[in-house]
Design a protein around this motif. Structure first.
Motif, short mmCIF file in Angstrom:
data_model
loop_
_atom_site.label_atom_id
_atom_site.label_comp_id
_atom_site.label_asym_id
_atom_site.label_seq_id
_atom_site.Cartn_x
_atom_site.Cartn_y
_atom_site.Cartn_z
N ASP A 97 -23.20 10.24 13.71
CA ASP A 97 -23.90 9.15 14.37
C ASP A 97 -23.25 7.79 14.14
O ASP A 97 -23.84 6.75 14.44
CB ASP A 97 -25.36 9.10 13.89
N VAL A 98 -22.03 7.79 13.63
CA VAL A 98 -21.33 6.54 13.36
C VAL A 98 -20.68 6.03 14.64
O VAL A 98 -19.88 6.74 15.26
CB VAL A 98 -20.27 6.73 12.26
N ASN A 99 -21.04 4.84 15.04
CA ASN A 99 -20.45 4.25 16.25
C ASN A 99 -18.94 4.09 16.08
O ASN A 99 -18.47 3.65 15.03
CB ASN A 99 -21.08 2.87 16.52
N GLY A 100 -18.22 4.46 17.11
CA GLY A 100 -16.77 4.32 17.07
C GLY A 100 -16.04 5.52 16.51
O GLY A 100 -14.81 5.51 16.41
N VAL A 101 -16.78 6.57 16.15
CA VAL A 101 -16.18 7.78 15.60
C VAL A 101 -16.68 9.00 16.38
O VAL A 101 -17.89 9.16 16.58
CB VAL A 101 -16.52 7.97 14.10
N THR A 102 -15.75 9.84 16.80
CA THR A 102 -16.10 11.12 17.43
C THR A 102 -15.65 12.23 16.50
O THR A 102 -14.48 12.33 16.15
CB THR A 102 -15.40 11.29 18.79
N ILE A 103 -16.60 13.05 16.06
CA ILE A 103 -16.29 14.13 15.11
C ILE A 103 -15.76 15.35 15.86
O ILE A 103 -15.90 15.46 17.08
CB ILE A 103 -17.53 14.51 14.28
N PRO A 104 -15.15 16.30 15.14
CA PRO A 104 -14.62 17.50 15.79
C PRO A 104 -15.70 18.34 16.47
O PRO A 104 -16.84 18.40 15.99
CB PRO A 104 -13.98 18.28 14.63
N THR A 105 -15.32 18.95 17.56
CA THR A 105 -16.18 19.87 18.29
C THR A 105 -15.93 21.30 17.83
O THR A 105 -14.79 21.68 17.57
CB THR A 105 -15.89 19.77 19.80
N ILE A 106 -16.99 22.08 17.73
CA ILE A 106 -16.86 23.52 17.51
C ILE A 106 -17.56 24.21 18.67
O ILE A 106 -18.79 24.12 18.82
CB ILE A 106 -17.48 23.98 16.18
N ARG A 107 -16.79 24.88 19.52
CA ARG A 107 -17.36 25.54 20.68
C ARG A 107 -18.20 26.75 20.27
O ARG A 107 -17.89 27.43 19.29
CB ARG A 107 -16.23 26.01 21.60
N LYS A 108 -19.24 27.00 21.03
CA LYS A 108 -20.10 28.15 20.79
C LYS A 108 -19.26 29.43 20.80
O LYS A 108 -18.44 29.64 21.69
CB LYS A 108 -21.20 28.23 21.86
#
Length: 358
Positions: free
Chosen positions: A258-269
């Motif tokens: 939820d940190v503005n300016g940061v996109t965390i890694p995605t883990i696909r289903k």
């Protein structure tokens, strides 16, 4: 300093190497054969062929499938340069398509538009330890009679709907010291095709399957028993290493999501990400790198220049417009996630990232 990567070598690996050294048989021998069998069982393939680097694994895998001059291999530009170089070594030509912004893997929706009469293979990269979209890649390969060669160099143990990376087509793994498991330096090819396995074994040994009889042009790609001895021990530990990486990644994601300016890694289903790298996206990357380094935290940018923009590829006439790939190269930042990163370290990393993007 919390390093961005660190090999996990213990007393067991040292003892295994000492045993090989004392035996006097240190080149390719019974340890390599045992490592091949054990690694094939781990990945779920019939065969594994050990070589001396991940690059050699990619190169030999391509050659074993008959990829050569004037052929085309579809792949991604957002990877280490060995991905494309291995194709160039054969005389074939890498054809780049753009990536998914979430996983950084090849965008499978763009593959078919790049297929020509000269296309012979697709080389997906399971980048950072997250599997590529293999269902769609398999379907495209079947429809167009193409070979699949998986660049699994960063994805030891990663799974796609329960099946391990490196078992969908012909896989190539790296055991460089920073990988999820290591042999010091080394690589391995995984396959269910007996003829590909036979050719790969010849290619790694100067084109020979009987001593001093050379049936084809080959290379010296052999792994030593020293390296295989390390690998056998590491293979017993890799699931534990991966579990710690995944736990560290989960802790990072819980606090950074939820940190503005940061996109965390995605883990696909349906995918199990093994986090060779924990890679965030931020437009404030350069300032954040400075902040992290000032606070004793190592970082990595994988990769700041896409392959199609490298000087050697520009000189070779490559001229691609890959906007998603090029934007990612300006924003990706990898944070320490390896097994030696403690919970205290994770808290320090989180605090520093939050402060760095304010």
């Amino acid at each position: 300093m919390i390093p961005i990567a660190k090999p996990n070598i213990g007393d067991e690996e040292i003892a295994a190497v000492s045993e090989v050294m004392a035996s006097g048989i240190i080149a390719e021998g019974k340890r390599v054969a045992e490592f091949e069998t054990t690694f094939a069982d781990y990945i779920g393939t019939e065969y594994a062929i050990a070589v001396n680097s991940g690059t050699a694994a990619l190169h030999a895998a391509l050659l074993a499938h008959g990829i050569g001059k004037n052929d085309e291999v579809i792949t991604t530009s957002f990877s280490f340069i060995a991905t494309a170089n291995s194709i160039m070594y054969t005389g074939a030509r890498p054809v780049f398509v753009d990536i998914e912004p979430e996983t950084f893997n090849i965008n499978t929706d763009l593959i078919e538009d790049s297929i020509t009469k000269d296309t012979k293979a697709i080389m997906p990269v399971h980048l950072y330890g997250h599997p590529a979209e293999m269902k769609q890649i398999n379907e495209i390969a079947e429809d167009h009679n193409l070979t699949i060669i998986e660049d699994a160099c960063q994805s030891h143990g990663a799974t796609y709907h329960g099946k391990k990376a490196g078992s969908f087509g012909t896989g190539a793994f790296s055991f460089y010291p920073t990988k999820n498991m290591t042999t010091g330096e080394g690589g391995i090819i995984t396959t269910n095709d007996s003829e590909v396995a036979r050719k790969a074994r010849m290619i790694r040994a100067h084109g020979s399957q009987e001593r001093y009889i050379h049936e084809m042009i080959g290379y010296n790609f052999r792994m030593t028993d020293i390296a295989a001895a390390i690998g056998l021990v590491q293979l017993k530990k890799v699931d534990g290493f991966n579990l710690k990486r995944r736990k560290n990644a989960q802790l990072l994601s819980e606090e950074l999501k939820d940190v503005n300016g940061v996109t965390i890694p995605t883990i696909r289903k349906g995918c199990e990400h093994m986090f060779h790298q924990y890679t965030i996206r931020t437009e404030a990357r350069d300032d954040l790198v400075t902040k992290l380094n000032e606070n004793g935290i190592g970082t990595g940018v994988y990769y700041p220049i896409p392959i199609h923009m490298q000087p050697t590829y520009i000189a070779a006439g490559y001229n691609y417009d890959l906007p998603v790939c090029e934007k990612a190269a300006k924003e990706v930042l990898s944070l320490p996630v390896h097994p030696d990163v403690s919970e205290k370290d994770i808290k320090h990393i989180i605090k520093t990232v939050i402060e760095g993007v304010k």
